[in-house]
Design a protein around this motif. Structure first.
Motif, PDB file in Angstrom:
ATOM      1  N   ASP A  42       9.875 -34.812  66.999  1.00  0.00           N
ATOM      2  CA  ASP A  42      10.883 -35.855  66.890  1.00  0.00           C
ATOM      3  C   ASP A  42      12.217 -35.274  67.357  1.00  0.00           C
ATOM      4  N   PRO A  43      12.779 -35.784  68.474  1.00  0.00           N
ATOM      5  CA  PRO A  43      14.036 -35.224  68.993  1.00  0.00           C
ATOM      6  C   PRO A  43      15.203 -35.312  68.016  1.00  0.00           C
ATOM      7  N   SER A  44      15.095 -36.184  67.005  1.00  0.00           N
ATOM      8  CA  SER A  44      16.183 -36.317  66.028  1.00  0.00           C
ATOM      9  C   SER A  44      16.375 -35.049  65.199  1.00  0.00           C
ATOM     10  N   TYR A  45      15.399 -34.136  65.237  1.00  0.00           N
ATOM     11  CA  TYR A  45      15.521 -32.865  64.506  1.00  0.00           C
ATOM     12  C   TYR A  45      16.133 -31.756  65.362  1.00  0.00           C
ATOM     13  N   CYS A  46      16.624 -32.105  66.538  1.00  0.00           N
ATOM     14  CA  CYS A  46      17.231 -31.096  67.402  1.00  0.00           C
ATOM     15  C   CYS A  46      18.365 -30.380  66.675  1.00  0.00           C
ATOM     16  N   GLY A  47      18.333 -29.056  66.700  1.00  0.00           N
ATOM     17  CA  GLY A  47      19.375 -28.259  66.054  1.00  0.00           C
ATOM     18  C   GLY A  47      19.113 -27.939  64.603  1.00  0.00           C
ATOM     19  N   GLN A  48      17.925 -28.329  64.084  1.00  0.00           N
ATOM     20  CA  GLN A  48      17.676 -28.167  62.660  1.00  0.00           C
ATOM     21  C   GLN A  48      16.451 -27.294  62.372  1.00  0.00           C
ATOM     22  N   GLU A 154      20.832 -32.670  75.067  1.00  0.00           N
ATOM     23  CA  GLU A 154      19.655 -31.814  75.155  1.00  0.00           C
ATOM     24  C   GLU A 154      18.353 -32.616  75.127  1.00  0.00           C
ATOM     25  N   VAL A 155      18.330 -33.709  74.377  1.00  0.00           N
ATOM     26  CA  VAL A 155      17.059 -34.415  74.154  1.00  0.00           C
ATOM     27  C   VAL A 155      16.853 -35.636  75.038  1.00  0.00           C
ATOM     28  N   THR A 156      17.916 -36.191  75.618  1.00  0.00           N
ATOM     29  CA  THR A 156      17.773 -37.414  76.394  1.00  0.00           C
ATOM     30  C   THR A 156      16.977 -37.190  77.677  1.00  0.00           C
TER      31      THR A 156
END
Length: 354
Positions: A42-48, A154-156
């Motif tokens: 899930d790209p929403s977790y980028c940076g985590q 980064e994710v788009t």
């Protein structure tokens, strides 16, 4: 290899490393019992760095079917018990092999519930995953790493692409979209054009879409292209999910704030205020809409989180614009919330004069 998860408040949790890779990121937790591969991609977790509260992870393996993006964008994974020998007819590989092949930092054999209690008490915070042999200077340097704010970039998608269909033409602004969202619209027959997050409004409108979809994505909504969303409001029917929901609120004149530890899991109850029905939803967000900022806006709150009362849905009172904070496509119900896509299809049909 023995490793450590170290939080910026000095807390240390020792475990084993699935790979020797170091990690630094915001430490959060997810309360879902299943869906670890969807979480990883899930790209929403980028940076985590994601901590899973459910104790046994990896028992049903991994498969291409469950991938939600072109790659994993998480910075690290924290697990209690990591299953090395999965049992599932759909499994194509083990989670251990998956993590190692993609060089995803993972520490396991730790007390994930103690980590979760720490975060719930003190809020999300920066953390690092390192081998137990890491020196104090290495640890200090990693903890001093500045946060990466351009997570949407980064994710788009790097370029525009199409998913052909016979129905309504939907322009999607990709802030880190999950494949299941696109699949849900494709199943409804939509003809989809997906745009990078930084695409100007005039380029989106140039393809003459019947409607516009604002996707989920990572990070602070104020770091995303709010002005583009503002220019699109009133031009076409709009549906937003998660980050798209927050961006709509900002574009309409509202405000957002960071939650203490966010909502992440597949078991969050949300109440539809129009019907009184409560839905079990999948969520992944660290920001919410500020209630007071909506007081003078021409919008209605349509959904609320049962646990803390935060805003989970909005609808403009006159324009065909609405949004939800949760993920109706993730279907933990399993299909309870798919009516949100049906609502969007009705708006598109009305806009087309059907």
């Amino acid at each position: 290899m023995i490793g450590k998860l170290i939080l910026e408040d000095g807390s240390v949790f020792q475990g084993m490393l699935a790979s020797g890779t170091k990690a630094v990121g915001e430490v959060v937790f997810n309360t879902g019992m299943t869906g670890y591969q969807e979480i990883l991609t899930d790209p929403s977790y980028c940076g985590q760095i994601v901590t899973l509260t459910y104790p046994l992870i990896g028992n049903y393996g991994v498969a291409e079917l469950f991938e939600q993006a072109r790659q994993s964008f998480v910075r690290g994974f924290v697990i209690s018990e990591l299953c090395g020998k999965p049992s599932n007819w759909q499994a194509e590989d083990s989670l251990v092999a998956y993590l190692q092949a993609r060089n995803i930092p993972c520490i396991y054999g730790v007390d994930t519930r103690a980590i979760t209690r720490r975060i719930r008490s003190h809020g999300t915070m920066k953390g690092i995953i390192v081998p137990a042999t890491a020196t104090e200077s290495e640890i200090t340097e990693l903890l001093a790493t500045p946060p990466f704010l351009e997570v949407v970039k980064e994710v788009t998608t790097p370029e525009v692409y199409r998913i052909p269909g016979e129905g309504a033409h939907v322009a999607v602004l990709d802030f880190g979209i999950k494949r299941n969202i696109l699949n849900s619209m494709a199943k409804a027959g939509c003809n989809i054009t997906v745009f990078p997050a930084d695409t100007p409004a005039e380029e989106v409108l140039a393809v003459n879409p019947d409607g516009i979809f604002l996707s989920n994505g990572p990070g602070d909504p104020k770091d995303a292209p709010v002005n583009t969303v503002r220019q699109l409001i009133g031009q076409r029917p709009i549906f937003g999910i998660c980050l798209g929901h927050q961006l709509l609120a900002l574009a309409l004149g509202g405000n957002t704030y960071k939650l203490k530890f966010g909502h992440r899991g597949s078991n969050h109850p949300v109440k539809d205020l129009a019907t009184g029905r409560v839905y079990i939803t999948s969520q992944n967000h660290g920001y919410a809409i500020e209630e007071q900022s909506l007081a003078k806006l021409d919008v209605t709150v349509t959904h609320r989180a049962v646990n803390d009362g935060t805003i989970e849905g909005l609808r403009h009172n006159h324009l065909p614009v609405f949004s939800v904070q949760y993920h109706p496509e993730a279907a933990p119900g399993p299909d309870d919330s798919t009516y949100m896509f049906e609502e969007f299809m009705k708006l598109l049909s009305k806009a087309r004069g059907n």
